[in-house]
Motif scaffolding. Structure first.
Motif: not given
Length: 496
Positions: A422-428, A433-434, A459-461, A465-466
């Motif tokens: 999750p840290k290295l590959d996914i939640v990037r 943008r976050q 902001s959540r939306l 989307r991203d």
């Protein structure tokens, strides 16, 4: 005769005596080694004759996947079925076999389960070889020295598989590396492996060395200097054996950057190793609408993952309790939040773990706000996803995290563990943008939940989307293309 001469004479006599004793032992050892080599060669020739007879009878080569828990509902099983589907679509004149230990179901029921859970339908049937001794790889059978016990057990289970059917190509898709030399050197097969998670890693060694208590390093070990030192030696020796076994693989596929680093350090085969991200059914979640959730009266937090100890559902429940307390103290909105735990149970041990988690909910006073959804259908999973605001993940050093990707594809705000895949590959970041949030302890998770719910709906939306766009990197199509490219050298060894 002088004392010196007597000493020399005694030494000579002693040398002759030792030689008379050692020579038969040396000869016996040579004889035993020769017998062992001849036995191995005889077994190899016998197995190859069985394979040739089967090949002549069927008229086509066979590719076998070793996956004793193929009827489970986890990410590893999704990899299995997507891999077989990809190979079947590419290679029409090859038989496919799955070695499984799921004795309580038929092959048709297993395929129906794959269709129900993962929305995967194979182009044509596969043959299942049902193994009778899967208990040999059950962790409950080895309360101590579990890694070694399961690894030795996997060799015996692999031997049973080899006795039932000798394939032309063998692929370990579940992480039983000690079966690789068995099929390569005795079965004479080409061998490949897809590694979800290294059986042992440098991180595990660090946990023991730092005397850090975790689910696989209990307090009685971490509190003892002697037991810690003993476990370190055990882990180091096991890591050497694991590396030797894994290096037998002709092609090595790993599921993430984190797994790649550890496999390269253990198996030391960089030229044969590549990253093939696991398939995530991204497209199946795209029909979940991305809508403003500001008018929701109840926000739900959904967790998707098998009920295994390393998934750390206890952390989820405790963090949820703290988040409720924070909201009550802050705005009095604690009643507008619930936690939904979705996952599969592989065996009685997993079912007992669910009972323990229910007891923890009762103890913390959140039982009325936590729902357990066990072995749900794919449609029910999507329905729960569509109602959720936050996707939750808490496994330390998760090798990849298919559930994390699915939550992002479904348009949920993901809150994952700050480690591993999750840290290295996914939640990037996506285009700077976050795409989600990371945490690593109860307070961090509770704070992140509060932060997510405090964000303006727009902001959540945008984060959702991203996240959905970022998740397209892990689609079924991307997996199939990478998997076929990685296995092409193996498939080229088959005589079609």
């Amino acid at each position: 005769m002088s004392a010196h001469d007597q000493l020399v004479l005694c030494l000579c006599e002693l040398t002759r005596l030792l030689w008379k004793l050692l020579l038969p032992l040396v000869l016996l050892c040579v004889l035993l080694v020769a017998v062992l080599v001849l036995l191995v060669l005889a077994v190899r020739l016998w197995l190859q004759s069985n394979r040739n007879a089967r090949r002549a009878r069927e008229g086509r080569p066979t590719v076998a996947f070793f996956h004793p828990y193929c009827n489970a509902g986890g990410g590893g099983e999704r990899v299995l079925w997507c891999a077989i589907r990809a190979l079947q679509n590419r290679y029409a004149d090859i038989n496919f076999v799955v070695y499984t230990g799921d004795l309580g179901v038929t092959g048709q029921q297993i395929l129906a389960g794959a269709r129900r859970r993962f929305n995967i339908v194979l182009p044509r049937p596969v043959r299942f070889v049902f193994l009778q001794h899967r208990v040999l790889v059950e962790p409950g059978l080895f309360p101590h020295f579990t890694l070694l016990g399961q690894s030795v057990g996997s060799v015996f289970l692999g031997w049973e598989a080899l006795m039932e059917l000798v394939p032309d190509l063998y692929i370990d898709s579940m992480g039983y590396a000690f079966t690789l030399p068995l099929f390569r050197y005795l079965g004479g097969c080409s061998v490949g492996s897809y590694v979800h998670y290294p059986t042992i890693s440098t991180d595990m060694l660090s946990v023991v060395a730092e005397r850090n208590p975790r689910f696989n390093n209990p307090d009685f070990i971490s509190n003892s200097l002697f037991l810690t030192a003993f476990k370190l030696v055990y882990y180091c020796l096991f890591a050497v054996l694991y590396g030797m076994a894994g290096s037998c693989s002709d092609v090595i596929m790993v599921n993430s950057s984190w797994t790649l680093d550890h496999i390269l350090s253990l198996w030391r085969s960089p030229n044969r190793t590549s990253v093939v991200y696991p398939p995530c059914d991204v497209s199946a979640f795209l029909d979940i609408p991305l809508e403003d959730d500001g008018d929701r009266k109840c926000h739900s937090i959904v967790s998707v993952g098998q009920f295994r100890p390393e998934k750390d559902h206890r952390l989820q429940i405790r963090a949820f309790k703290k988040a409720l307390d924070r909201r009550r103290e802050g705005s009095g909105a604690g009643e507008a939040l619930k936690l939904v735990l979705i996952g599969g149970c592989r065996n009685q041990e997993d079912e007992d773990r669910v009972l323990m988690l229910r007891g923890l909910c009762q103890e913390l006073g959140v039982a009325d706000r936590v729902e357990f959804k066990l072995n749900v259908s794919f449609e029910e999973l999507k329905e729960e996803m569509s109602r959720a605001t936050i996707g939750l993940h808490t496994m330390w050093n998760e090798h990849f995290g298919i559930g994390v990707v699915e939550c992002m594809a479904a348009g949920k705000v993901i809150l994952a563990h700050k480690s591993g895949g999750p840290k290295l590959d996914i939640v990037r970041p996506f285009e700077g943008r976050q795409t989600g949030f990371l945490a690593d302890d109860e307070d961090g998770y509770a704070e992140a939940i509060e932060q997510i719910l405090a964000l303006p709906p727009e902001s959540r939306l945008q984060i959702r989307r991203d996240a959905r766009q970022s998740a397209a990197r892990f689609s079924d199509e991307e997996f199939e293309a990478c998997f076929l490219a990685a296995t092409e050298p193996l498939m080229g060894t088959l005589e079609l």
